[in-house]
Design a protein around this motif. Sequence first.
Motif, PDB file in Angstrom:
ATOM      1  N   ARG A  33       0.811  -1.218  -0.005  1.00 62.89           N
ATOM      2  CA  ARG A  33      -0.056  -0.002   0.015  1.00 62.89           C
ATOM      3  C   ARG A  33       0.809   1.226   0.004  1.00 62.89           C
ATOM      4  O   ARG A  33       0.192   2.285  -0.381  1.00 62.89           O
ATOM      5  CB  ARG A  33      -0.971   0.084   1.460  1.00 62.89           C
ATOM      6  CG  ARG A  33      -0.261   0.287   2.554  1.00 62.89           C
ATOM      7  CD  ARG A  33      -1.165   0.217   3.601  1.00 62.89           C
ATOM      8  NE  ARG A  33      -0.690  -0.004   4.829  1.00 62.89           N
ATOM      9  CZ  ARG A  33      -0.460  -0.988   5.646  1.00 62.89           C
ATOM     10  NH1 ARG A  33      -0.804  -2.157   5.208  1.00 62.89           N
ATOM     11  NH2 ARG A  33       0.021  -0.875   7.030  1.00 62.89           N
ATOM     12  N   MET A  34       2.088   1.236   0.254  1.00 65.35           N
ATOM     13  CA  MET A  34       2.976   2.527   0.387  1.00 65.35           C
ATOM     14  C   MET A  34       3.702   2.642  -0.769  1.00 65.35           C
ATOM     15  O   MET A  34       4.479   3.604  -1.041  1.00 65.35           O
ATOM     16  CB  MET A  34       3.889   2.515   1.534  1.00 65.35           C
ATOM     17  CG  MET A  34       3.174   2.415   2.948  1.00 65.35           C
ATOM     18  SD  MET A  34       4.263   2.624   4.412  1.00 65.35           S
ATOM     19  CE  MET A  34       5.340   1.024   4.375  1.00 65.35           C
ATOM     20  N   ARG A  53      11.195  -1.843   5.069  1.00 67.39           N
ATOM     21  CA  ARG A  53      10.047  -1.406   5.635  1.00 67.39           C
ATOM     22  C   ARG A  53      10.276   0.040   6.117  1.00 67.39           C
ATOM     23  O   ARG A  53       9.209   0.801   6.613  1.00 67.39           O
ATOM     24  CB  ARG A  53       9.765  -2.207   6.793  1.00 67.39           C
ATOM     25  CG  ARG A  53      10.773  -2.207   7.905  1.00 67.39           C
ATOM     26  CD  ARG A  53      10.097  -3.001   9.116  1.00 67.39           C
ATOM     27  NE  ARG A  53      10.485  -2.845  10.318  1.00 67.39           N
ATOM     28  CZ  ARG A  53      11.915  -3.464  10.722  1.00 67.39           C
ATOM     29  NH1 ARG A  53      12.058  -4.394   9.790  1.00 67.39           N
ATOM     30  NH2 ARG A  53      12.557  -3.100  11.919  1.00 67.39           N
ATOM     31  N   ALA A  55      10.276   3.661   5.590  1.00 66.51           N
ATOM     32  CA  ALA A  55       9.864   4.906   4.511  1.00 66.51           C
ATOM     33  C   ALA A  55      10.795   5.793   4.374  1.00 66.51           C
ATOM     34  O   ALA A  55      10.991   6.380   3.233  1.00 66.51           O
ATOM     35  CB  ALA A  55       8.446   5.109   4.686  1.00 66.51           C
ATOM     36  N   ALA A  61       8.796   1.394   0.205  1.00 62.34           N
ATOM     37  CA  ALA A  61       8.658   0.796   1.436  1.00 62.34           C
ATOM     38  C   ALA A  61       7.607  -0.194   1.174  1.00 62.34           C
ATOM     39  O   ALA A  61       6.691   0.079   0.637  1.00 62.34           O
ATOM     40  CB  ALA A  61       8.277   2.036   2.545  1.00 62.34           C
ATOM     41  N   ALA A  63       4.737  -2.357   3.742  1.00 63.47           N
ATOM     42  CA  ALA A  63       4.007  -2.479   5.111  1.00 63.47           C
ATOM     43  C   ALA A  63       4.355  -3.908   5.710  1.00 63.47           C
ATOM     44  O   ALA A  63       3.192  -4.390   5.711  1.00 63.47           O
ATOM     45  CB  ALA A  63       2.884  -1.784   4.682  1.00 63.47           C
TER      46      ALA A  63
END
Length: 194
Positions: A33-34, A53, A55, A61, A63
Amino acid sequence: MNMSGTVETEEDLLTCLHIKLYHPQQSSKGLFRMLPLENRSRHSAEDSLRLGRDAEACTFALADARVSRKQLALYAYRTPQSPDMLFTIQNLSQRGQVSVNSSVLDYLEKMDVPDKALIRFGQYEMLIIRESGEAKGSFEVELEVLAESPFRETCMCTPSKTPVMDTGSCVTNMFPAELRDLGPLETDETLMCP
């Protein structure tokens, strides 16, 4: 002074890394999702692309708490013998290995990324396909999530590459039926088949 619109610029000729991601639990956990999916992003060839992970420390990144803060990095480079922009990958994780087409990289180990490579770490699979360009200072990245594992696409066991058993029909047909029924036979390699 008016310049022609047909002049090729560096933006028209950027190398592109198509990165296709897969995880068996991706739909239920929102692991990607990022990420800026389905959009090409431009990156300086001087800077590494980091995936992990964190960011803030990484370009891209994930999640997922099971992924290292900095999992891996991709570096662009060029050689005097080739006009192409090429890439190396480095494992930045002290906890886990990264594999590139079945070659395993331990912590801080690097290797060249082929034009088409299957990268694995944990349960993640990344298919990277390099599309050549002529630009020297930057490249593009396009991220996509796959519904199925890319392993089938890169595996040697795909239907078109399935090994075919050699029956030795041209050699064994020269033997009487009693000998053919015994199974495989060793033959002289210099024996010519008709």
